[in-house]
Design an enzyme around this catalytic site. Structure first.
Site, PDB file in Angstrom:
ATOM      1  N   ASP A 141       0.852  -1.186   0.000  1.00 43.37           N
ATOM      2  CA  ASP A 141       0.000   0.000   0.000  1.00 43.37           C
ATOM      3  C   ASP A 141       0.892   1.240   0.000  1.00 43.37           C
ATOM      4  O   ASP A 141       1.343   1.700   1.053  1.00 43.37           O
ATOM      5  CB  ASP A 141      -0.935   0.001   1.213  1.00 43.37           C
ATOM      6  CG  ASP A 141      -2.032  -1.049   1.101  1.00 43.37           C
ATOM      7  OD1 ASP A 141      -1.803  -2.073   0.417  1.00 43.37           O
ATOM      8  OD2 ASP A 141      -3.102  -0.863   1.709  1.00 43.37           O
ATOM      9  N   LYS A 179      -6.905   3.611  -3.034  1.00 49.38           N
ATOM     10  CA  LYS A 179      -7.270   3.529  -1.613  1.00 49.38           C
ATOM     11  C   LYS A 179      -7.454   4.936  -1.058  1.00 49.38           C
ATOM     12  O   LYS A 179      -6.719   5.855  -1.413  1.00 49.38           O
ATOM     13  CB  LYS A 179      -6.160   2.776  -0.869  1.00 49.38           C
ATOM     14  CG  LYS A 179      -6.324   2.693   0.649  1.00 49.38           C
ATOM     15  CD  LYS A 179      -5.177   1.882   1.248  1.00 49.38           C
ATOM     16  CE  LYS A 179      -5.131   1.962   2.769  1.00 49.38           C
ATOM     17  NZ  LYS A 179      -4.009   1.198   3.345  1.00 49.38           N
ATOM     18  N   LYS A 215     -10.318   0.553  -2.301  1.00 53.11           N
ATOM     19  CA  LYS A 215     -10.271   0.185  -0.879  1.00 53.11           C
ATOM     20  C   LYS A 215     -10.685   1.383  -0.051  1.00 53.11           C
ATOM     21  O   LYS A 215     -10.111   2.465  -0.182  1.00 53.11           O
ATOM     22  CB  LYS A 215      -8.865  -0.267  -0.482  1.00 53.11           C
ATOM     23  CG  LYS A 215      -8.725  -0.558   1.024  1.00 53.11           C
ATOM     24  CD  LYS A 215      -7.351  -1.109   1.373  1.00 53.11           C
ATOM     25  CE  LYS A 215      -7.169  -1.222   2.890  1.00 53.11           C
ATOM     26  NZ  LYS A 215      -5.874  -1.826   3.275  1.00 53.11           N
TER      27      LYS A 215
END
Length: 247
Positions: free
Chosen positions: A99, A173, A207
């Site tokens: 990430d 995300k 996400k």
């Protein structure tokens, strides 16, 4: 719906941030990893220096829980070379998912080529090593227009440079959970921001990280199209209770 398979159980505080000794903070991390194993969550998200610990515990338990970690966290301002070095070390330590915090400040300054270059190279490193990649855009630091533009930029870089079968493994995300907002404004996922991301990142998955506090909110996020939810209260949410934290 097995909501646990959407939940990335997350603990990203350093010992200093948690107000703990290194040993006590390690104990907290171990507790999160063990809980993810026991509960069967999709993934445990921890700092890069904890990846080996997670990998060992999961292997010993013969669990299928994935190990995720954060790169250039939480500001995202490290150079491309620094981001790639950190990501490569995480891969070597056993991370399944990376990430990255995208350089959202560079994006806000209009340094589009710099941002495109890190999206391409960071994604390439992950995919070449068969890892999922997520790009954190830090929605609380952006205007609605910037959320739309940033989501679209990441999508365009990925669909232009990578094969269609790679797309499900590259996420956009929402948040780190560490961004400081003023006047109590949300620093994580909200329904309006997630809808903007979904509309503009598609076909890349999204996400929702931070801000999801109840089973019902998680269920609604999934219904909208979110593929993963990052939370430090995964068990609380899965049990149908209300989380008290911001992430």
């Amino acid at each position: 719906m097995n909501i646990k398979q959407y939940l990335d159980s997350t603990y990203l505080k350093t010992a200093e941030q948690a107000g703990l000794s290194e040993a006590d903070n390690n104990t907290v991390v171990q507790g999160f990893i063990q809980e993810a194993i026991d509960e069967g969550f999709k993934l445990i998200m921890i700092r890069p220096d904890k990846v080996k610990m997670a990998r060992e515990m999961i292997a010993k338990a013969k669990s299928k829980v994935l190990v995720g970690t954060v790169i250039s966290f939480p500001e995202g301002t490290d150079s491309l070379e620094e981001k790639l070095a950190e990501a490569l070390q995480a891969i070597e330590d056993g991370a399944d998912e990376l990430d990255y915090v995208a350089n959202y400040e560079a994006f806000k300054r209009g340094e589009t080529d710099l941002v495109k270059n890190e999206i391409y190279n960071g994604t390439l490193l992950g995919l070449e090593n068969h890892k999922a990649v997520k790009w954190i855009i830090e929605v609380a630091a952006l205007t609605d227009a910037q959320i739309i533009q940033f989501s679209a930029l990441i999508k365009n870089v990925v669909i232009t440079n990578f094969k269609e079968n790679c797309l499900p493994n590259v996420f956009v995300k929402s948040s780190t959970g560490f961004y400081k907002t003023e006047n109590g404004l949300p620093n994580g996922a909200t329904f309006p921001t997630i809808i903007m991301m979904l509309e503009n990142a598609s076909p890349l998955p999204v996400k929702a990280a931070g801000g999801v506090r109840t089973y019902e909110e998680a269920e609604e996020m999934i219904r909208l199209g979110v593929k993963r939810i990052g939370t430090s209260a995964a068990k609380t949410i899965a049990n149908g209770e209300t989380a008290s934290g911001n992430y």
